[in-house]
Design a protein around this motif. Structure first.
Motif, PDB file in Angstrom:
ATOM      1  N   UNK A   1       0.438  -0.855   0.465  1.00 37.70           N
ATOM      2  CA  UNK A   1       0.004   0.426  -0.026  1.00 37.70           C
ATOM      3  C   UNK A   1       0.819   0.766  -0.049  1.00 37.70           C
ATOM      4  N   UNK A   2       1.738   1.465   0.736  1.00 37.71           N
ATOM      5  CA  UNK A   2       2.669   2.468   0.712  1.00 37.71           C
ATOM      6  C   UNK A   2       3.539   2.643  -0.413  1.00 37.71           C
ATOM      7  N   UNK A   3       4.077   1.612  -1.263  1.00 36.54           N
ATOM      8  CA  UNK A   3       5.049   1.472  -2.247  1.00 36.54           C
ATOM      9  C   UNK A   3       3.798   1.973  -3.678  1.00 36.54           C
ATOM     10  N   UNK A   4       2.616   1.386  -3.360  1.00 35.94           N
ATOM     11  CA  UNK A   4       1.540   1.739  -4.088  1.00 35.94           C
ATOM     12  C   UNK A   4       1.222   3.489  -4.553  1.00 35.94           C
ATOM     13  N   UNK A   5       1.360   3.949  -3.366  1.00 33.87           N
ATOM     14  CA  UNK A   5       0.348   5.223  -2.900  1.00 33.87           C
ATOM     15  C   UNK A   5       1.560   6.222  -3.372  1.00 33.87           C
ATOM     16  N   UNK A   6       2.587   5.661  -3.150  1.00 31.92           N
ATOM     17  CA  UNK A   6       4.333   6.423  -3.337  1.00 31.92           C
ATOM     18  C   UNK A   6       4.124   6.234  -5.173  1.00 31.92           C
ATOM     19  N   UNK A   7       4.270   5.159  -5.551  1.00 33.90           N
ATOM     20  CA  UNK A   7       4.173   5.196  -6.892  1.00 33.90           C
ATOM     21  C   UNK A   7       2.952   6.415  -8.054  1.00 33.90           C
ATOM     22  N   UNK A   8       1.970   6.576  -6.980  1.00 35.09           N
ATOM     23  CA  UNK A   8       1.037   7.323  -8.272  1.00 35.09           C
ATOM     24  C   UNK A   8       1.295   8.591  -6.975  1.00 35.09           C
ATOM     25  N   UNK A   9       1.810   9.057  -6.291  1.00 34.55           N
ATOM     26  CA  UNK A   9       2.366  10.617  -6.035  1.00 34.55           C
ATOM     27  C   UNK A   9       1.308  11.270  -4.478  1.00 34.55           C
ATOM     28  N   UNK A  10       0.882   9.648  -4.144  1.00 32.53           N
ATOM     29  CA  UNK A  10      -0.308  10.174  -2.698  1.00 32.53           C
ATOM     30  C   UNK A  10       0.789  10.551  -1.702  1.00 32.53           C
ATOM     31  N   UNK A  11       2.284  10.188  -1.927  1.00 30.36           N
ATOM     32  CA  UNK A  11       3.014  10.264  -0.135  1.00 30.36           C
ATOM     33  C   UNK A  11       4.462  10.785  -0.933  1.00 30.36           C
ATOM     34  N   UNK A  12       4.829  10.960  -0.432  1.00 34.12           N
ATOM     35  CA  UNK A  12       6.524  12.141  -1.443  1.00 34.12           C
ATOM     36  C   UNK A  12       7.368  10.632  -2.068  1.00 34.12           C
ATOM     37  N   UNK A  13       8.407  10.643  -2.359  1.00 32.93           N
ATOM     38  CA  UNK A  13       8.996   9.969  -3.482  1.00 32.93           C
ATOM     39  C   UNK A  13      10.162   9.641  -2.099  1.00 32.93           C
ATOM     40  N   UNK A  14      10.059  10.502  -1.475  1.00 34.64           N
ATOM     41  CA  UNK A  14      11.684  10.219  -0.505  1.00 34.64           C
ATOM     42  C   UNK A  14      11.984   9.873   0.254  1.00 34.64           C
ATOM     43  N   UNK A  15      10.560   8.803   0.512  1.00 33.13           N
ATOM     44  CA  UNK A  15      10.232   8.155   1.715  1.00 33.13           C
ATOM     45  C   UNK A  15      10.924   6.973   1.780  1.00 33.13           C
ATOM     46  N   UNK A  16      11.681   6.245   2.545  1.00 28.86           N
ATOM     47  CA  UNK A  16      12.282   4.947   2.469  1.00 28.86           C
ATOM     48  C   UNK A  16      11.447   4.070   2.890  1.00 28.86           C
ATOM     49  N   UNK A  17      10.551   3.453   2.003  1.00 27.38           N
ATOM     50  CA  UNK A  17       9.299   2.064   2.507  1.00 27.38           C
ATOM     51  C   UNK A  17      10.773   0.922   2.704  1.00 27.38           C
ATOM     52  N   UNK A  18      10.467   0.295   3.857  1.00 26.06           N
ATOM     53  CA  UNK A  18      11.405  -0.936   4.163  1.00 26.06           C
ATOM     54  C   UNK A  18      10.793  -2.222   4.458  1.00 26.06           C
TER      55      UNK A  18
END
Length: 120
Positions: free
Chosen positions: A91-108
């Protein structure tokens, strides 16, 4: 602006050194809205209320995080729930790809902390 926090979202585990604990999704939202977050570490299962109803989970928190466009520098998953971990991560990675959350967030996909229970 407040000092940045490392936020540990978990209903049972001991809070690791250097983190502030949020025992519920609502507590976590309060911190997300009032402090810049450096590290966000997520559990999936966040317990039950007095009537035995499941409380909002880490996945519910992730959905709100994405809808509101909250920010953390780094997000880790420390849950033992494999399905919950995958749902939160995707969900986090998908939201990042779609621009809902910042692309500078590192998600592990893994934990940065030891998952310790004191037994208290």
């Amino acid at each position: 602006m407040s000092e940045s926090l490392n936020l540990y979202v978990d209903d049972l585990r001991d809070c690791p050194k250097g983190f502030v604990v949020a025992r519920t999704a609502d507590e976590a939202i309060h911190y997300l809205e009032t402090h810049p977050i450096n590290i966000l570490s997520l559990d999936h299962d966040l317990g039950e209320d007095k009537e035995g109803q499941l409380l909002p989970t880490g996945y519910d928190l992730v959905k709100i995080f994405c809808e509101k466009g909250y920010h953390a520098n780094k997000i880790y998953m420390h849950t033992d729930n494999g399905v919950g971990r995958e749902n939160m991560y995707q969900t986090l990675k998908g939201a990042q790809r779609r621009g809902f959350i910042s692309d500078d967030i590192e998600i592990y996909h893994y934990s940065i902390t030891e998952n310790k229970y004191s037994g208290d």
